[in-house]
Enzyme design. Structure first.
Site, PDB file in Angstrom:
ATOM      1  N   LYS A  94     126.716  57.898 -76.823  1.00 15.60           N
ATOM      2  CA  LYS A  94     128.000  58.104 -76.143  1.00 15.60           C
ATOM      3  C   LYS A  94     128.134  59.590 -75.851  1.00 15.60           C
ATOM      4  O   LYS A  94     127.600  60.425 -76.590  1.00 15.60           O
ATOM      5  CB  LYS A  94     129.154  57.651 -77.049  1.00 15.60           C
ATOM      6  CG  LYS A  94     130.430  57.380 -76.283  1.00 15.60           C
ATOM      7  CD  LYS A  94     130.424  55.966 -75.736  1.00 15.60           C
ATOM      8  CE  LYS A  94     131.712  55.580 -75.094  1.00 15.60           C
ATOM      9  NZ  LYS A  94     131.815  54.128 -74.940  1.00 15.60           N
TER      10      LYS A  94
HETATM   11  N1  NDP Z   1     134.668  51.270 -68.537  1.00 12.05           N
HETATM   12  C1  NDP Z   1     133.902  50.463 -69.243  1.00 12.05           C
HETATM   13  O1  NDP Z   1     132.972  49.820 -68.714  1.00 12.05           O
HETATM   14  C2  NDP Z   1     134.141  50.278 -70.707  1.00 12.05           C
HETATM   15  C3  NDP Z   1     135.240  50.821 -71.350  1.00 12.05           C
HETATM   16  N2  NDP Z   1     135.478  50.527 -72.667  1.00 12.05           N
HETATM   17  C4  NDP Z   1     136.641  51.061 -73.362  1.00 12.05           C
HETATM   18  O2  NDP Z   1     137.842  50.581 -72.752  1.00 12.05           O
HETATM   19  C5  NDP Z   1     138.892  51.552 -72.873  1.00 12.05           C
HETATM   20  C6  NDP Z   1     139.428  51.880 -71.492  1.00 12.05           C
HETATM   21  O3  NDP Z   1     138.374  52.380 -70.682  1.00 12.05           O
HETATM   22  P1  NDP Z   1     138.487  52.412 -69.090  1.00 12.05           P
HETATM   23  O4  NDP Z   1     139.326  51.292 -68.623  1.00 12.05           O
HETATM   24  O5  NDP Z   1     137.115  52.565 -68.585  1.00 12.05           O
HETATM   25  O6  NDP Z   1     139.253  53.782 -68.875  1.00 12.05           O
HETATM   26  P2  NDP Z   1     140.123  54.239 -67.610  1.00 12.05           P
HETATM   27  O7  NDP Z   1     140.132  55.710 -67.665  1.00 12.05           O
HETATM   28  O8  NDP Z   1     139.680  53.552 -66.381  1.00 12.05           O
HETATM   29  O9  NDP Z   1     141.585  53.665 -67.957  1.00 12.05           O
HETATM   30  C7  NDP Z   1     142.233  54.008 -69.128  1.00 12.05           C
HETATM   31  C8  NDP Z   1     143.643  53.427 -69.092  1.00 12.05           C
HETATM   32  O10 NDP Z   1     144.316  53.739 -70.311  1.00 12.05           O
HETATM   33  C9  NDP Z   1     145.556  54.363 -69.984  1.00 12.05           C
HETATM   34  N3  NDP Z   1     145.954  55.261 -71.051  1.00 12.05           N
HETATM   35  C10 NDP Z   1     145.483  56.479 -71.357  1.00 12.05           C
HETATM   36  N4  NDP Z   1     146.135  56.994 -72.403  1.00 12.05           N
HETATM   37  C11 NDP Z   1     147.053  56.071 -72.754  1.00 12.05           C
HETATM   38  C12 NDP Z   1     148.049  56.021 -73.742  1.00 12.05           C
HETATM   39  N5  NDP Z   1     148.244  57.041 -74.575  1.00 12.05           N
HETATM   40  N6  NDP Z   1     148.843  54.913 -73.797  1.00 12.05           N
HETATM   41  C13 NDP Z   1     148.678  53.892 -72.952  1.00 12.05           C
HETATM   42  N7  NDP Z   1     147.736  53.887 -71.994  1.00 12.05           N
HETATM   43  C14 NDP Z   1     146.939  54.961 -71.898  1.00 12.05           C
HETATM   44  C15 NDP Z   1     145.297  55.071 -68.679  1.00 12.05           C
HETATM   45  O11 NDP Z   1     146.512  55.383 -68.022  1.00 12.05           O
HETATM   46  P3  NDP Z   1     146.475  56.392 -66.738  1.00 12.05           P
HETATM   47  O12 NDP Z   1     145.557  55.768 -65.732  1.00 12.05           O
HETATM   48  O13 NDP Z   1     147.887  56.383 -66.283  1.00 12.05           O
HETATM   49  O14 NDP Z   1     145.948  57.679 -67.280  1.00 12.05           O
HETATM   50  C16 NDP Z   1     144.502  53.988 -67.961  1.00 12.05           C
HETATM   51  O15 NDP Z   1     145.364  52.985 -67.488  1.00 12.05           O
HETATM   52  C17 NDP Z   1     138.268  52.732 -73.628  1.00 12.05           C
HETATM   53  O16 NDP Z   1     138.497  52.573 -74.995  1.00 12.05           O
HETATM   54  C18 NDP Z   1     136.767  52.576 -73.322  1.00 12.05           C
HETATM   55  O17 NDP Z   1     135.959  53.195 -74.296  1.00 12.05           O
HETATM   56  C19 NDP Z   1     134.657  49.692 -73.374  1.00 12.05           C
HETATM   57  C20 NDP Z   1     133.563  49.140 -72.788  1.00 12.05           C
HETATM   58  C21 NDP Z   1     133.164  49.453 -71.440  1.00 12.05           C
HETATM   59  O1  AKG Z   2     127.812  50.391 -69.582  1.00 14.21           O
HETATM   60  C1  AKG Z   2     127.379  51.088 -70.468  1.00 14.21           C
HETATM   61  O2  AKG Z   2     126.249  51.497 -70.536  1.00 14.21           O
HETATM   62  C2  AKG Z   2     128.245  51.516 -71.648  1.00 14.21           C
HETATM   63  C3  AKG Z   2     129.686  51.164 -71.569  1.00 14.21           C
HETATM   64  C4  AKG Z   2     130.377  51.782 -72.755  1.00 14.21           C
HETATM   65  O3  AKG Z   2     130.452  52.978 -72.873  1.00 14.21           O
HETATM   66  C5  AKG Z   2     130.918  50.932 -73.800  1.00 14.21           C
HETATM   67  O4  AKG Z   2     130.574  49.743 -73.859  1.00 14.21           O
HETATM   68  O5  AKG Z   2     131.704  51.435 -74.611  1.00 14.21           O
END
Ligand code: NDP
Ligand code: AKG
Length: 411
Positions: free
Chosen positions: A102
Site C-alpha cells: 500500500k
Molecule cells: N477504490 C478502491 O478500489 C478500493 C477502496 N477501498 C477502500 O474504500 C474506502 C473508500 O475508498 P474510495 O471510495 O476509493 O475513496 P474516494 O476518495 O473515491 O471516496 C471517499 C469517500 O469518503 C468520503 N469521506 C472522506 N472523509 C470522510 C469522513 N470523515 N466522513 C464521511 N465521509 C468521508 C469522501 O467524501 P468527499 O468526496 O466529499 O471528500 C468520499 O465520498 C477506503 O477505505 C479505501 O481504502 C477498498 C478496496 C478498493
Molecule cells: O486494486 C488494487 O490493486 C488494490 C485496491 C486496494 O487498495 C484495496 O483493496 O484496498
C-alpha cells in the site's frame, strides 16, 4: 489501538489458531520493505511545497505485491503499514496470485489543482520507480486517487522502463484499463452483501441500507444496491449526511452530484448529523470511507444487524468486541472490498496477454471469485469455530504461510 496494532493482533490470533511456528509468524508480520520519500513540487503560485510519500511492500510469497495509493491528510506510516498487511491477507482470501502493498502521500487532494496533483504523482513515481514493476509491485487507486492518477504514474514509470501498462491497474480504459474496474469494488460489495444476506434468509430487495462515503466504492455500492431493489435510507460524505425513510433516489442523486451539486442541497432528503449516519436505523450498514469510524464511542449504538466493510479497517478492535456481543454480524474488509483487487488482477492479466475482455466476462468472473471466497471463509469459520473476520484471516494467513514454506527458508 491504532490500525497497525489491530491488524497485527488479528494476524497473531489467526496464526495461533492455525498453530503457525513462531519464527514463521514473526517473518510474516514484518514488512518486506518500507519506503519513505520526500516529494517537493512547485505549486501553481510558484512557491515550493514538500510532501512525504510512503510505499510499504508487505509480502510477496504468493506473487507481485499489490495495493492502492492513498492521497489524504491523515496518511501516516503506521496506517500505510496496516493497509499493506491487510492487502497480503486480502489477495490470499481472494485467491489472486499477489502479495500485499500500500502507498500514500500526506496531502489534501481536494485543495490542490489538477496540475499540482500531476506534479506530485510524477515526483512520487520518480522516487519509487525502481522498486515497483509489473512483476514486483503494482499500484492502483485508493482514497483520493483515481484512474487519472494511475495514468500519470504509468506515463512517468514508462519514461524509465518503456511502455509498461501492467505496472498499475485502475487505469483509464484508453490506456489499457479494464472494463468494470471502476465499479468493481462496489460491485464486489454487492456480491458480498448478497452472499451474506442469503445465508441469513434475507435479500437486498427486502433490506434497508446506510452507506458512509459516496466516492468510488460508496457511490457504486449505492447504485448497484439500489438497482437490486435495496432501499438506501441514509448516506453521507465528508460534507455531511442525508436520510429519507422511503429510500433515497440514487440515480437522481448521482445526476445531481455529477452536476457539481452537494449531498446537502439534494431534494427530498432530511439532513442528519454526520455521526448519526453510523447509528442510523437500517438493516445493513456499509462504511465506505475512512478507517476506525466504528469504535467504542458509537459501536453500542449501532442499529444495523449486518455491517459490510467496504472501507479498509472501518471497525476497530473494541468496536468488534462490542458488536459481537450485540449479535451484529460483520463481513470483514479483506473479503467485502476485495472486488477491486480481483478486477485489478483481471486488468493485469489482460495487459500481459494483450487482449481485452468484455464487461460481462469481467463481472461474471468477479462474481465467481466472490462466491468462492465466501464459501472458503465459511468453511474456515466452521473448522476453526470462529467469526467471519477470523475465518477470513485464517484463510488468508494459511495460504500465505503455505506459499512461504513451499518456497523454502534457506538463505
Ligand atoms: N477504490 C478502491 O478500489 C478500493 C477502496 N477501498 C477502500 O474504500 C474506502 C473508500 O475508498 P474510495 O471510495 O476509493 O475513496 P474516494 O476518495 O473515491 O471516496 C471517499 C469517500 O469518503 C468520503 N469521506 C472522506 N472523509 C470522510 C469522513 N470523515 N466522513 C464521511 N465521509 C468521508 C469522501 O467524501 P468527499 O468526496 O466529499 O471528500 C468520499 O465520498 C477506503 O477505505 C479505501 O481504502 C477498498 C478496496 C478498493
Ligand atoms: O486494486 C488494487 O490493486 C488494490 C485496491 C486496494 O487498495 C484495496 O483493496 O484496498
Amino acid at each position: 489501538m491504532n490500525a497497525l496494532a489491530a491488524t497485527s493482533r488479528n494476524f497473531r490470533q489467526a496464526a495461533r489458531l492455525l498453530g503457525l511456528d513462531s519464527k514463521l509468524e514473526k517473518s510474516l508480520l514484518i514488512p518486506f520493505r518500507e519506503i519513505k520519500v520526500e516529494c517537493t513540487i512547485p505549486k501553481d503560485d510558484g512557491t515550493l511545497a514538500t510532501f512525504v510519500g510512503f510505499r510499504v511492500q508487505h509480502d510477496n510469497a504468493r506473487g507481485p505485491m499489490k495495493g492502492g495509493i492513498r492521497y489524504h491528510p491523515e496518511v501516516d506510516p503506521d496506517e500505510v503499514n496496516a493497509l499493506a498487511q491487510l492487502m497480503t491477507w486480502k489477495t490470499a482470501v481472494a485467491a489472486v496470485p499477489y502479495g500485499g502493498a500500500k502507498g500514500g502521500i500526506g496531502c489534501s487532494p481536494g485543495e490542490m489543482s489538477t496540475s499540482e496533483l500531476e506534479r506530485l504523482t510524477r515526483v512520487f513515481t520518480q522516487k519509487i520507480h525502481d522498486l515497483i514493476g509489473t512483476h514486483a509491485d503494482v499500484p492502483a487507486p485508493d482514497m483520493g486517487t483515481n484512474a487519472q492518477t494511475m495514468a500519470w504514474m504509468l506515463d512517468e514509470y514508462s519514461k524509465f522502463h518503456g511502455h509498461s501498462p501492467a505496472v498499475v491497474t485502475g487505469k483509464p480504459i484508453d490506456l489499457g484499463g479494464s472494463l468494470g474496474r471502476d465499479a468493481a469494488t462496489g460491485r464486489g460489495v454487492l456480491y458480498a452483501t448478497e452472499a451474506l444476506l442469503t445465508e441469513h434468509g434475507k435479500s437486498i430487495s427486502g433490506s434497508t441500507f446506510a452507506i458512509q462515503g459516496f466516492g468510488n466504492v460508496g457511490s457504486w455500492a449505492a447504485q448497484l444496491i439500489h438497482q437490486k431493489g435495496g432501499k438506501i435510507v441514509a448516506l453521507g460524505d465528508v460534507t455531511g449526511a442525508i436520510s429519507n425513510k422511503s429510500g433515497i433516489d440514487i440515480p437522481a442523486l448521482m445526476e445531481h452530484m455529477n452536476n457539481s451539486g452537494s449531498l446537502k442541497d439534494f431534494h427530498s432528503v432530511e439532513i442528519i448529523d454526520a455521526a448519526e449516519l453510523l447509528v442510523h436505523e437500517c438493516d445493513v450498514l456499509v462504511p465506505c470511507a475512512l478507517g476506525g469510524v466504528l469504535n467504542r464511542g458509537n459501536a453500542a449504538d449501532v442499529k444495523a444487524r449486518f455491517i459490510i466493510e467496504g472501507a479498509n479497517h472501518p471497525t476497530d478492535t473494541e468496536a468488534d468486541e462490542i458488536l459481537a456481543k450485540k449479535g451484529v454480524i460483520v463481513l470483514p474488509d479483506i473479503y467485502a472490498n476485495s472486488g477491486g483487487v480481483i478486477v485489478s488482477y483481471f486488468e493485469w492479466v489482460q495487459n500481459i496477454q494483450g487482449f481485452m475482455w468484455d464487461e460481462e466476462k469481467v463481472n461474471m468472473e468477479l462474481q465467481k471469485y466472490m462466491k468462492n471466497s465466501f464459501q472458503h471463509i465459511k468453511d474456515m469459520c466452521k473448522s476453526q469455530n470462529c467469526n467471519l473476520r477470523m475465518g477470513a484471516f485464517t484463510l488468508g494467513v494459511n495460504r500465505v504461510a503455505r506459499a512461504t514454506l513451499l518456497r523454502g527458508w534457506e538463505a
